[in-house]
Design an enzyme around this catalytic site. Structure first.
Site, PDB file in Angstrom:
ATOM      1  N   VAL A  19      -5.518  22.591  19.696  1.00  0.00           N
ATOM      2  CA  VAL A  19      -5.771  23.525  18.582  1.00  0.00           C
ATOM      3  C   VAL A  19      -7.189  24.103  18.570  1.00  0.00           C
ATOM      4  O   VAL A  19      -7.683  24.522  17.534  1.00  0.00           O
ATOM      5  CB  VAL A  19      -5.441  22.882  17.203  1.00  0.00           C
ATOM      6  CG1 VAL A  19      -3.968  22.603  17.076  1.00  0.00           C
ATOM      7  CG2 VAL A  19      -6.264  21.614  16.953  1.00  0.00           C
ATOM      8  N   ASP A  43      -4.076  17.692  19.975  1.00  0.00           N
ATOM      9  CA  ASP A  43      -5.482  17.517  20.363  1.00  0.00           C
ATOM     10  C   ASP A  43      -6.363  18.396  19.481  1.00  0.00           C
ATOM     11  O   ASP A  43      -6.287  19.620  19.541  1.00  0.00           O
ATOM     12  CB  ASP A  43      -5.661  17.934  21.832  1.00  0.00           C
ATOM     13  CG  ASP A  43      -7.091  17.775  22.311  1.00  0.00           C
ATOM     14  OD1 ASP A  43      -7.424  16.696  22.823  1.00  0.00           O
ATOM     15  OD2 ASP A  43      -7.892  18.729  22.149  1.00  0.00           O
ATOM     16  N   TYR A  48     -13.768  21.706  15.905  1.00  0.00           N
ATOM     17  CA  TYR A  48     -12.808  22.817  15.737  1.00  0.00           C
ATOM     18  C   TYR A  48     -12.646  23.198  14.261  1.00  0.00           C
ATOM     19  O   TYR A  48     -11.983  24.176  13.930  1.00  0.00           O
ATOM     20  CB  TYR A  48     -11.420  22.481  16.322  1.00  0.00           C
ATOM     21  CG  TYR A  48     -11.383  22.129  17.794  1.00  0.00           C
ATOM     22  CD1 TYR A  48     -12.473  22.342  18.619  1.00  0.00           C
ATOM     23  CD2 TYR A  48     -10.231  21.596  18.368  1.00  0.00           C
ATOM     24  CE1 TYR A  48     -12.429  22.009  19.965  1.00  0.00           C
ATOM     25  CE2 TYR A  48     -10.179  21.258  19.709  1.00  0.00           C
ATOM     26  CZ  TYR A  48     -11.294  21.465  20.496  1.00  0.00           C
ATOM     27  OH  TYR A  48     -11.236  21.130  21.833  1.00  0.00           O
ATOM     28  N   LYS A  73     -12.159  14.409  18.617  1.00  0.00           N
ATOM     29  CA  LYS A  73     -13.374  14.232  19.435  1.00  0.00           C
ATOM     30  C   LYS A  73     -14.588  14.256  18.533  1.00  0.00           C
ATOM     31  O   LYS A  73     -14.633  15.014  17.562  1.00  0.00           O
ATOM     32  CB  LYS A  73     -13.497  15.377  20.465  1.00  0.00           C
ATOM     33  CG  LYS A  73     -12.217  15.691  21.202  1.00  0.00           C
ATOM     34  CD  LYS A  73     -12.390  16.799  22.226  1.00  0.00           C
ATOM     35  CE  LYS A  73     -11.041  17.314  22.683  1.00  0.00           C
ATOM     36  NZ  LYS A  73     -10.399  18.275  21.768  1.00  0.00           N
ATOM     37  N   HIS A 106     -17.145  14.273  22.810  1.00  0.00           N
ATOM     38  CA  HIS A 106     -16.842  15.650  23.225  1.00  0.00           C
ATOM     39  C   HIS A 106     -17.736  16.162  24.364  1.00  0.00           C
ATOM     40  O   HIS A 106     -17.297  16.945  25.197  1.00  0.00           O
ATOM     41  CB  HIS A 106     -16.992  16.581  22.011  1.00  0.00           C
ATOM     42  CG  HIS A 106     -16.142  17.790  22.051  1.00  0.00           C
ATOM     43  ND1 HIS A 106     -15.562  18.345  20.933  1.00  0.00           N
ATOM     44  CD2 HIS A 106     -15.762  18.589  23.075  1.00  0.00           C
ATOM     45  CE1 HIS A 106     -14.877  19.423  21.278  1.00  0.00           C
ATOM     46  NE2 HIS A 106     -14.977  19.588  22.576  1.00  0.00           N
ATOM     47  N   GLY A 186      -6.773  27.931  32.168  1.00  0.00           N
ATOM     48  CA  GLY A 186      -8.084  28.589  32.232  1.00  0.00           C
ATOM     49  C   GLY A 186      -8.197  29.682  31.187  1.00  0.00           C
ATOM     50  O   GLY A 186      -8.933  30.657  31.382  1.00  0.00           O
TER      51      GLY A 186
HETATM   52  N1  LIG Z   1     -12.905  19.121  25.435  1.00  0.00           N
HETATM   53  C1  LIG Z   1     -13.303  20.380  25.469  1.00  0.00           C
HETATM   54  O1  LIG Z   1     -14.494  20.681  25.601  1.00  0.00           O
HETATM   55  C2  LIG Z   1     -12.270  21.451  25.316  1.00  0.00           C
HETATM   56  C3  LIG Z   1     -12.611  22.802  25.616  1.00  0.00           C
HETATM   57  C4  LIG Z   1     -11.608  23.754  25.495  1.00  0.00           C
HETATM   58  C5  LIG Z   1     -10.323  23.386  25.111  1.00  0.00           C
HETATM   59  N2  LIG Z   1     -10.024  22.077  24.812  1.00  0.00           N
HETATM   60  C6  LIG Z   1      -8.664  21.649  24.393  1.00  0.00           C
HETATM   61  O2  LIG Z   1      -7.728  22.141  25.351  1.00  0.00           O
HETATM   62  C7  LIG Z   1      -6.756  22.952  24.690  1.00  0.00           C
HETATM   63  C8  LIG Z   1      -6.249  24.034  25.613  1.00  0.00           C
HETATM   64  O3  LIG Z   1      -7.314  24.833  26.102  1.00  0.00           O
HETATM   65  P1  LIG Z   1      -7.594  26.325  25.646  1.00  0.00           P
HETATM   66  O4  LIG Z   1      -6.970  26.554  24.330  1.00  0.00           O
HETATM   67  O5  LIG Z   1      -9.047  26.570  25.763  1.00  0.00           O
HETATM   68  O6  LIG Z   1      -6.925  27.206  26.785  1.00  0.00           O
HETATM   69  P2  LIG Z   1      -5.465  27.351  27.462  1.00  0.00           P
HETATM   70  O7  LIG Z   1      -4.489  26.425  26.823  1.00  0.00           O
HETATM   71  O8  LIG Z   1      -5.678  27.323  28.930  1.00  0.00           O
HETATM   72  O9  LIG Z   1      -5.097  28.847  27.124  1.00  0.00           O
HETATM   73  C9  LIG Z   1      -4.829  29.302  25.831  1.00  0.00           C
HETATM   74  C10 LIG Z   1      -4.603  30.827  25.925  1.00  0.00           C
HETATM   75  O10 LIG Z   1      -3.411  31.089  26.669  1.00  0.00           O
HETATM   76  C11 LIG Z   1      -2.506  31.868  25.891  1.00  0.00           C
HETATM   77  N3  LIG Z   1      -1.148  31.355  26.183  1.00  0.00           N
HETATM   78  C12 LIG Z   1      -0.647  30.145  25.865  1.00  0.00           C
HETATM   79  N4  LIG Z   1       0.594  29.993  26.357  1.00  0.00           N
HETATM   80  C13 LIG Z   1       0.898  31.149  26.999  1.00  0.00           C
HETATM   81  C14 LIG Z   1       2.037  31.598  27.688  1.00  0.00           C
HETATM   82  N5  LIG Z   1       3.113  30.824  27.847  1.00  0.00           N
HETATM   83  N6  LIG Z   1       2.012  32.851  28.211  1.00  0.00           N
HETATM   84  C15 LIG Z   1       0.907  33.644  28.088  1.00  0.00           C
HETATM   85  N7  LIG Z   1      -0.200  33.268  27.417  1.00  0.00           N
HETATM   86  C16 LIG Z   1      -0.217  32.025  26.885  1.00  0.00           C
HETATM   87  C17 LIG Z   1      -2.924  31.649  24.455  1.00  0.00           C
HETATM   88  O11 LIG Z   1      -2.631  32.797  23.683  1.00  0.00           O
HETATM   89  P3  LIG Z   1      -1.854  32.724  22.247  1.00  0.00           P
HETATM   90  O12 LIG Z   1      -2.473  31.627  21.431  1.00  0.00           O
HETATM   91  O13 LIG Z   1      -2.113  34.096  21.699  1.00  0.00           O
HETATM   92  O14 LIG Z   1      -0.411  32.486  22.597  1.00  0.00           O
HETATM   93  C18 LIG Z   1      -4.434  31.465  24.583  1.00  0.00           C
HETATM   94  O15 LIG Z   1      -5.075  32.731  24.648  1.00  0.00           O
HETATM   95  C19 LIG Z   1      -7.525  23.461  23.466  1.00  0.00           C
HETATM   96  O16 LIG Z   1      -6.690  24.007  22.473  1.00  0.00           O
HETATM   97  C20 LIG Z   1      -8.265  22.206  23.041  1.00  0.00           C
HETATM   98  O17 LIG Z   1      -7.400  21.326  22.362  1.00  0.00           O
HETATM   99  C21 LIG Z   1     -10.987  21.117  24.917  1.00  0.00           C
END
Ligand SMILES: NC(=O)c1ccc[n+]([C@@H]2O[C@H](COP(=O)([O-])OP(=O)(O)OC[C@H]3O[C@@H](n4cnc5c(N)ncnc54)[C@H](OP(=O)(O)O)[C@@H]3O)[C@@H](O)[C@H]2O)c1
Length: 286
Positions: A19, A43, A48, A73, A106, A186
């Site tokens: 999220v 998560d 956040y 986190k 984190h 990514g």
């Molecule tokens: N520990 C850390 O430092 C850290 C850093 C970053 C993220 N995270 C965690 O990891 C999770 C995932 O990473 P993230 O949110 O950065 O990136 P991600 O999951 O790689 O990508 C999310 C993006 O992809 C799009 N998307 C999702 N499913 C799709 C599909 N089937 N087809 C086309 N587009 C799609 C979403 O758009 P829509 O929402 O518009 O569908 C959003 O723009 C986070 O939510 C968080 O919980 C942790």
């Protein structure tokens, strides 16, 4: 759902829902949607600013707490033993629960050893079922895995086809630390959703590029937490257990690795300064 077994025997779903960048306004609806279509791992993070909305969605869903794997986190401004302990108790209050399944540090900055000792104590008190780290590159991961009293069970790092974390995963495997991918797509950077190789492989299996990427992670033993605010994409992202990529296709995806972050390096001093500044600015606001 497929599970991985952490080094302390805890079972963790290999696919959950993240999220990050889900606004306070949308978060409760999104988590309710995710739970309704079958996700059982969420998560979130203190930074956040949506833990309360995650907590109320879990309550409203009516799903028994023990069926959900809940991660949060600890953010840098809460680092140090006492502040980390207090902040985790505050997270529990916001999440309306008396335990966490997983709690991560984190970032690898500031007094993370003090914070780690707080997580170790909360773990032994039963308030957290598993403890881990995030964004710890191999050097810091080996350091904490070697010198901490309790070894981290999970390390959540940027992992996707353009940054596959081959060396980091080798070290995590060596120290029995489970790798968890953040940004498993990514965030679509580098054109990943329209990558010609992923499109070609997807066409063979009747799957989207998003599904190919998640399946590739899962076959490598990487836990994934894709984020989407769209219910139809949440369903699409969960629908990856009815096919398997061949070894040949896994090897083809391996060729996409650039061994470079699509975001930024946590070992770049300018980025560390950026984090320091962010913490100072947040302190002024609070
Ligand atoms: N520990 C850390 O430092 C850290 C850093 C970053 C993220 N995270 C965690 O990891 C999770 C995932 O990473 P993230 O949110 O950065 O990136 P991600 O999951 O790689 O990508 C999310 C993006 O992809 C799009 N998307 C999702 N499913 C799709 C599909 N089937 N087809 C086309 N587009 C799609 C979403 O758009 P829509 O929402 O518009 O569908 C959003 O723009 C986070 O939510 C968080 O919980 C942790």
């Amino acid at each position: 759902m497929k599970f991985v077994t952490l080094s302390n025997g805890i079972q963790m779903p290999i696919l959950g829902y993240g999220v990050y960048q889900v606004t306070k306004e949308e978060c409760e609806r999104c988590v309710l949607d995710a739970l309704s279509v079958g996700y059982r791992a969420i998560d979130t993070a203190q930074s956040y600013f949506n833990e309360a909305e995650v907590g109320s969605a879990i309550k409203k869903s009516g799903i028994p707490r023990e069926e959900i794997f809940l991660t949060t986190k600890v953010w840098i401004e809460h680092y140090g033993y006492e502040k980390t302990k207090a902040s985790v108790l505050e997270s529990l209050r916001k999440l309306q629960t008396d335990y966490l399944d997983l709690c991560l540090l984190h970032q690898p900055f500031s007094d993370y050893y003090g914070s780690w000792r707080a997580l170790e104590d909360l773990y032994e008190e039963g308030k957290i079922k598993a403890i881990g780290i995030s964004n710890f590159y191999p050097d810091r991961m080996v350091d904490i895995a070697s010198f901490a009293r309790i070894r981290p069970m999970v390390n959540q790092v940027e992992t996707h086809p353009l940054n596959q974390q081959i060396l980091a995963k080798q070290y995590m495997d060596k120290y029995h630390v489970q790798i968890e991918a953040w940004a498993p797509f990514g965030e679509g950077r580098g054109g990943l959703f329209n990558n010609p190789l992923l499109l070609e492989i997807g066409a063979k299996y009747g799957k989207t590029t998003a599904q190919v990427m998640l399946r590739w992670h899962i076959q490598r033993g990487v836990v994934v937490i894709p984020k989407s605010t769209h219910k139809e994409r949440m369903i699409e992202n969960l629908n990856v257990f009815d096919f398997a990529l061949s070894d040949e296709d896994m090897n083809k995806i391996a060729t996409l690795d650039t061994n470079t972050s699509s975001f930024f390096s946590h070992s770049d001093p300018a980025m560390v300064e950026w984090f320091v500044k962010m913490v100072e600015e947040r302190k002024k606001l609070s």
